[in-house]
Design an enzyme around this catalytic site. Sequence first.
Site, PDB file in Angstrom:
ATOM      1  N   HIS A 622      19.951 -57.552  35.644  1.00  0.00           N
ATOM      2  CA  HIS A 622      19.656 -56.183  36.086  1.00  0.00           C
ATOM      3  C   HIS A 622      19.050 -56.149  37.490  1.00  0.00           C
ATOM      4  CE1 HIS A 622      15.477 -56.912  34.523  1.00  0.00           C
ATOM      5  NE2 HIS A 622      15.170 -56.119  35.531  1.00  0.00           N
ATOM      6  N   ASP A 665      21.209 -60.297  29.965  1.00  0.00           N
ATOM      7  CA  ASP A 665      20.453 -59.990  31.184  1.00  0.00           C
ATOM      8  C   ASP A 665      20.050 -61.273  31.916  1.00  0.00           C
ATOM      9  OD1 ASP A 665      19.215 -58.496  33.125  1.00  0.00           O
ATOM     10  OD2 ASP A 665      17.380 -58.160  31.969  1.00  0.00           O
ATOM     11  N   SER A 760      10.456 -58.900  37.148  1.00  0.00           N
ATOM     12  CA  SER A 760      11.758 -59.059  36.504  1.00  0.00           C
ATOM     13  C   SER A 760      12.518 -60.227  37.113  1.00  0.00           C
ATOM     14  CB  SER A 760      12.587 -57.787  36.669  1.00  0.00           C
ATOM     15  OG  SER A 760      12.142 -56.793  35.787  1.00  0.00           O
TER      16      SER A 760
END
EC number: 3.4.21.7
Length: 810
Positions: A622, A665, A760
């Site tokens: 992502h 992901d 992230s």
Amino acid sequence: MEHKEVVLLLLLFLKSGQGEPLDDYVNTKGASLFSITKKQLGAGSIEECAAKCEEEEEFTCRSFQYHSKEQQCVIMAENRKSSIVFRMRDVVLFEKKVYLSECKTGNGKNYRGTMSKTRTGITCQKWSSTSPHRPTFSPATHPSEGLEENYCRNPDNDGQGPWCYTTDPEERFDYCDIPECEDECMHCSGENYDGKISKTMSGLECQAWDSQSPHAHGYIPSKFPNKNLKKNYCRNPDGEPRPWCFTTDPNKRWELCDIPRCTTPPPSSGPTYQCLKGTGENYRGDVAVTVSGHTCHGWSAQTPHTHNRTPENFPCKNLDENYCRNPDGEKAPWCYTTNSQVRWEYCKIPSCESSPVSTEPLDPTAPPELTPVVQECYHGDGQSYRGTSSTTTTGKKCQSWSSMTPHWHEKTPENFPNAGLTMNYCRNPDADKGPWCFTTDPSVRWEYCNLKKCSGTEGSVAAPPPVAQLPDAETPSEEDCMFGNGKGYRGKKATTVTGTPCQEWAAQEPHSHRIFTPETNPRAGLEKNYCRNPDGDVGGPWCYTTNPRKLFDYCDVPQCAASSFDCGKPQVEPKKCPGRVVGGCVAYPHSWPWQISLRTRLGMHFCGGTLISPEWVLTAAHCLEKSSRPSFYKVILGAHREVHLEPHVQEIEVSKMFSEPARADIALLKLSSPAIITDKVIPACLPSPNYVVADRTECFITGWGETQGTYGAGLLKEARLPVIENKVCNRYEFLNGTVKTTELCAGHLAGGTDSCQGDSGGPLVCFEKDKYILQGVTSWGLGCARPNKPGVYVRVSRFVTWIEGVMRNN
């Protein structure tokens, strides 16, 4: 000082053709008993020693210890209940379970515990005494019935169980209140259930605990040695209302088992407290308000929150009224709240300690660049070592020095105030040959730590060859240095620490031996007279000597030095801080050298990532949604600051991007040129394919993400987080079934520690033996550091085959 001159034990537990007699014993490696009543005998195997214990007639043999190198057997009348256990090299202590047990099976005919009061509280008369009652049963008339002291026994096979003559002249005998052993029934919630039921309530067959098929899981028996995760038997390792198991049905991950409750009262759980001691499992006070001021709702109530932590499901946890309790092994007492928006919270319970240890984060004003770094090596015998290593040569976790579980000991901070006995860090309080610790494995009392001696050149950087992983202790190595405990050492050292030449392994002179020969151990490398470690001795490689007066001795084989380019091995030892990423712990600069900053080509940091080889970075898929063009991105390596970058950082553009084809992901970035591996830029190691991190394993996250106004913003931060088994994480009160098998959870359920926006794609690494392994890629979470909402990470081990394929073909 504990005695430790005798030698390490053979780790062979041979199967006997008559069954498995050693199943009747509890064994503890590296432990010995102080014994008065004993016999020292020769024995060629552990089974032979056990047979001598069974055959002994002059005294009741309750335990024996076996020294494999000397083939020596010591049988003893004492066990840990009547004597002192101390640390010793090269020995294994075996204690008969029946003499350690304080419960009965069936009518208690074989009960050999130490209960000495009747069910009404009257003290028992000694079986050998004739006052106040002349006995029908005595040690003389019934020598095989265990009629010792005044302990409750059942010499006549009475259906009502063990009994004794009483010291009350008016009451000749009475029965004793002995709890049932949990092999056919369970007390409380079955935490100590030891039976063999292996089907669930609906009749499904249980999956073996050491299997990862059909369900991968984190309850790995070797990581939970005190949870008794045998075969596929129902157990309760995580605080459920009763024992359960993973099932062999691919469509049903786990289910509770139907174990009947025992009819006798449960064993005592020990003292209770009105204040907080440890994790508060024995707290019985009346605090009924949470840390944020919410009122607790009654444990019997099901509004506003439905739950299964009820007095019926947890009958031994004293779930009275709405008082804060800890029925399921949480970090502190807690309760469900009367606020429909807040399901549960921890409670603020006053500590039993007069000066509780502070849990505040470190001083935010301390300049991180100037913080001293502790070197993870030791000088001399390591008495001065004050590092933070807490792993043994075989990868076992160290027991805290202030803890008496699972091993009782006297090496406490109070008894050794100058030995630096902090937390569970490796130390050498008694001038042993090097730092050591007690282990968290009940069957292994202690081991040396996985540390090397300082060479005087620690931290120097060699020219970077290609990245390579070090072998572990089991991997054969012909270098004249060893990894771990040296079980894989195949060098040509052939003299002991005193310079005595070694005897050839195939020779029987001057010392005759049967166990360690080239024929009995064909894979142990027992060539000529070279030093070897065929039995995994914690002391390292050894040999029989050519001195007729010295059976064996150890060899002086040094630990192999780690090079600057080995994956997962930072040159600066990490702080391993228990502080928070949100709320903060600034990392030591360059202590997480695989951390990268993923940026736009204009230099804005927006995600993290992990260097896994000089040309490849792993991040979250992502993170690449901003653009599908590799030229949009660049990678910064070797940075500690997010802005005002240090002059040594490396800035490399991205040449190719690969997202996982099944839309997990996770993504790979190929760098336009290989990173230069230095002391500030080192790859993390990849895990084995499909490896599952054990529940409660402590791992570390790092990043420059949002800190919500706390100090340390702009500097690389770290946090220590426990992995949470998916079974627990998917409970209704946590993430409610949203975590996939290709993901893992980690975090503190109280909140306050988590990865946030900007973290992230960054790493979750776990320390295994001697290196950090990338187990997770930061993926998603519900909010940031919220209570009951741990972070979710892509489980890297599920994608290793894909990762290696992409790297190989591109």
